[in-house]
Design an enzyme around this catalytic site. Structure first.
Site, PDB file in Angstrom:
ATOM      1  N   ASP A 165       0.820  -1.217   0.000  1.00 48.55           N
ATOM      2  CA  ASP A 165       0.000   0.000   0.000  1.00 48.55           C
ATOM      3  C   ASP A 165       0.859   1.276   0.000  1.00 48.55           C
ATOM      4  O   ASP A 165       0.371   2.350  -0.342  1.00 48.55           O
ATOM      5  CB  ASP A 165      -0.937   0.032   1.228  1.00 48.55           C
ATOM      6  CG  ASP A 165      -2.117  -0.920   1.068  1.00 48.55           C
ATOM      7  OD1 ASP A 165      -2.138  -1.681   0.091  1.00 48.55           O
ATOM      8  OD2 ASP A 165      -3.017  -0.913   1.935  1.00 48.55           O
ATOM      9  N   ASP A 166       2.120   1.161   0.392  1.00 48.19           N
ATOM     10  CA  ASP A 166       3.004   2.335   0.341  1.00 48.19           C
ATOM     11  C   ASP A 166       3.529   2.596  -1.073  1.00 48.19           C
ATOM     12  O   ASP A 166       4.306   3.534  -1.285  1.00 48.19           O
ATOM     13  CB  ASP A 166       4.174   2.163   1.322  1.00 48.19           C
ATOM     14  CG  ASP A 166       3.706   2.253   2.770  1.00 48.19           C
ATOM     15  OD1 ASP A 166       2.768   3.035   3.037  1.00 48.19           O
ATOM     16  OD2 ASP A 166       4.261   1.542   3.626  1.00 48.19           O
ATOM     17  N   LYS A 199     -12.854   2.120   8.759  1.00 45.03           N
ATOM     18  CA  LYS A 199     -13.118   3.559   8.621  1.00 45.03           C
ATOM     19  C   LYS A 199     -12.694   4.054   7.245  1.00 45.03           C
ATOM     20  O   LYS A 199     -13.342   4.877   6.637  1.00 45.03           O
ATOM     21  CB  LYS A 199     -12.348   4.324   9.692  1.00 45.03           C
ATOM     22  CG  LYS A 199     -12.897   4.105  11.080  1.00 45.03           C
ATOM     23  CD  LYS A 199     -12.232   5.071  12.063  1.00 45.03           C
ATOM     24  CE  LYS A 199     -12.504   4.673  13.485  1.00 45.03           C
ATOM     25  NZ  LYS A 199     -11.604   3.594  13.948  1.00 45.03           N
TER      26      LYS A 199
HETATM   27  N1  LIG Z   1      -9.666 -13.413  12.473  1.00 49.01           N
HETATM   28  C1  LIG Z   1     -10.131 -12.170  12.645  1.00 49.01           C
HETATM   29  N2  LIG Z   1     -11.022 -11.919  13.630  1.00 49.01           N
HETATM   30  C2  LIG Z   1     -11.503 -10.669  13.813  1.00 49.01           C
HETATM   31  N3  LIG Z   1     -11.150  -9.602  13.062  1.00 49.01           N
HETATM   32  C3  LIG Z   1     -10.273  -9.794  12.088  1.00 49.01           C
HETATM   33  C4  LIG Z   1      -9.700 -11.075  11.832  1.00 49.01           C
HETATM   34  N4  LIG Z   1      -8.842 -10.962  10.796  1.00 49.01           N
HETATM   35  C5  LIG Z   1      -8.873  -9.662  10.439  1.00 49.01           C
HETATM   36  N5  LIG Z   1      -9.723  -8.958  11.209  1.00 49.01           N
HETATM   37  C6  LIG Z   1     -10.038  -7.518  11.103  1.00 49.01           C
HETATM   38  O1  LIG Z   1     -10.371  -7.273   9.749  1.00 49.01           O
HETATM   39  C7  LIG Z   1      -9.862  -6.014   9.334  1.00 49.01           C
HETATM   40  C8  LIG Z   1      -8.975  -6.231   8.133  1.00 49.01           C
HETATM   41  O2  LIG Z   1      -7.769  -6.904   8.522  1.00 49.01           O
HETATM   42  P1  LIG Z   1      -6.379  -6.474   7.878  1.00 49.01           P
HETATM   43  O3  LIG Z   1      -6.219  -5.003   7.943  1.00 49.01           O
HETATM   44  O4  LIG Z   1      -5.327  -7.301   8.482  1.00 49.01           O
HETATM   45  O5  LIG Z   1      -6.667  -6.922   6.367  1.00 49.01           O
HETATM   46  P2  LIG Z   1      -5.770  -6.787   5.051  1.00 49.01           P
HETATM   47  O6  LIG Z   1      -5.738  -8.149   4.444  1.00 49.01           O
HETATM   48  O7  LIG Z   1      -4.473  -6.152   5.381  1.00 49.01           O
HETATM   49  O8  LIG Z   1      -6.670  -5.862   4.114  1.00 49.01           O
HETATM   50  P3  LIG Z   1      -6.230  -4.723   3.031  1.00 49.01           P
HETATM   51  O9  LIG Z   1      -5.685  -5.460   1.839  1.00 49.01           O
HETATM   52  O10 LIG Z   1      -7.495  -4.023   2.699  1.00 49.01           O
HETATM   53  O11 LIG Z   1      -5.199  -3.859   3.667  1.00 49.01           O
HETATM   54  C9  LIG Z   1      -9.129  -5.416  10.528  1.00 49.01           C
HETATM   55  O12 LIG Z   1      -9.992  -4.528  11.175  1.00 49.01           O
HETATM   56  C10 LIG Z   1      -8.844  -6.622  11.408  1.00 49.01           C
HETATM   57  O13 LIG Z   1      -8.783  -6.286  12.774  1.00 49.01           O
HETATM   58 MG   LIG Z   2      -3.681  -4.307   4.836  1.00 47.48          MG
END
Ligand SMILES: Nc1ncnc2c1ncn2[C@@H]1O[C@H](COP(=O)(O)OP(=O)(O)OP(=O)(O)O)[C@@H](O)[C@H]1O
Ligand SMILES: [Mg+2]
Length: 246
Positions: A43-44, A165
Site C-alpha cells: 500500500d506504500d 473507517k
Molecule cells: N480473524 C479475525 N477476527 C476478527 N477480526 C479480524 C480477523 N482478521 C482480520 N480482522 C479484522 O479485519 C480487518 C482487516 O484486517 P487487515 O487489515 O489485516 O486486512 P488486510 O488483508 O491487510 O486488508 P487490506 O488489503 O485491505 O489492507 C481489521 O480490522 C482486522 O482487525
Molecule cells: Mg492491509
C-alpha cells in the site's frame, strides 16, 4: 548500517490475498515477534490519488486493481532488498496500527516455537511483505521465498471491509462509498486472481500446480479465527521453507 554480509540469509515472505483477509494484522504480529524482521507494505507503493484509474462503469477510482500500484518501483525495491542494496531504506508507512495483537502469553509460546524450529534465525533477515496484489502476476510471485495466501469467504471479507473507517492515501484519506466492495473490490480481486484457482472459481481451492510448484500456502481466516492461529500457520510455512532459502 545493515548490510547483506551481516546476514546468513535474507528471506522474503509474501502475505498476499484479498482485501480484509488479515494480511496486515498477521504480518505486523510476526514483525513484532521477530527482532530481525522488517515490514514492507504494498500500500506504500500506490500511485498518487489523481493517478488512480477511474472505473468506466461506476466512475469511481479503482483502488483495488493492479494498475493503481507502482509495480516497477515495488519490484525494484524488493529486488534491491534481495541484493542487499537498500536495507537501510525504510519507507515512511501510511499503514495505521492494527486493532488485533497477540497476547504476551501467545508471544511467549510462539517465541519458544520459533527458537526450536529456526535456532539461527537471529543471523537472518526476514522481510515481511504485505499486499493485496502479490499473487496476481506469476513474475511478482517469483520475488518471494515464502508465499502465504490469506483468504476468507466473500461474506466475511465484505463485513470486515465495510467495518473499516477508510484508508490513508498518498494525498488524503479514502472512505469506500456504498456498494464499493461488491462493485469494485471483489470484481477487481476476482479478475486478477481467478487464474490461480480450480475452475477459475476464487471461492474454491487454489490449483494444485500453484500449491505444489509455486508452494503457495493457503491461510483461511474466517470469522472466529484467532490471530495466534494465523501467526502459527504463517510461521509453519516459514519453517518449512527456511532451510531451502538462499
Ligand atoms: N480473524 C479475525 N477476527 C476478527 N477480526 C479480524 C480477523 N482478521 C482480520 N480482522 C479484522 O479485519 C480487518 C482487516 O484486517 P487487515 O487489515 O489485516 O486486512 P488486510 O488483508 O491487510 O486488508 P487490506 O488489503 O485491505 O489492507 C481489521 O480490522 C482486522 O482487525
Ligand atoms: Mg492491509
Amino acid at each position: 548500517m545493515a548490510e547483506k554480509q551481516n546476514y546468513e540469509k535474507i528471506v522474503i515472505v509474501a502475505f498476499g490475498g484479498p482485501s480484509s483477509s488479515g494480511k496486515t494484522t498477521s504480518a505486523k504480529a510476526v514483525n513484532a515477534l521477530i527482532k530481525n524482521s522488517r515490514l514492507v507494505h504494498l500500500d506504500d507503493f500506490y500511485y498518487p490519488d489523481h493517478d488512480i484509474p477511474i472505473d468506466p462503469t461506476t466512475n469511481l477510482p479503482n483502488w483495488d486493481c493492479p494498475e493503481a500500484i507502482n509495480f516497477p518501483r515495488f519490484t525494484q525495491y524488493i529486488k534491491d532488498i534481495r541484493d542487499g542494496k537498500n536495507l537501510d531504506e525504510v519507507i515512511d508507512t501510511m499503514e495505521p496500527d492494527t486493532d488485533l495483537k497477540l497476547s504476551e502469553t501467545d508471544e511467549e509460546l510462539l517465541l519458544k516455537e520459533i527458537a526450536h524450529n529456526i535456532p539461527n534465525l537471529d543471523k537472518s533477515l526476514l522481510v515481511l511483505v504485505d499486499g493485496f496484489m502479490l499473487f496476481h502476476d506469476p513474475e511478482i510471485i517469483q520475488l518471494f521465498d515464502v508465499r502465504l495466501f490469506f483468504h476468507a469467504s466473500y461474506k466475511t471479507l465484505k463485513q470486515r471491509r465495510e467495518a473499516r473507517k477508510g484508508y490513508n492515501t498518498v494525498e488524503g484519506f479514502w472512505v469506500d462509498p456504498p456498494n464499493y466492495f461488491e462493485d469494485m473490490v471483489w470484481p477487481a480481486y476476482e479478475i486478477s486472481h481467478k487464474y490461480l484457482f480450480e475452475n477459475n472459481d476464487v471461492n474454491g481451492r487454489l490449483k494444485q500446480s500453484y500449491r505444489n510448484d509455486l508452494r503457495i500456502r493457503e491461510i483461511r481466516n474466517e470469522t472466529g479465527y484467532h490471530l495466534y492461529t494465523l501467526v502459527k500457520w504463517s510461521l509453519e510455512a516459514i519453517y518449512s521453507q527456511f532451510q531451502e532459502c538462499r
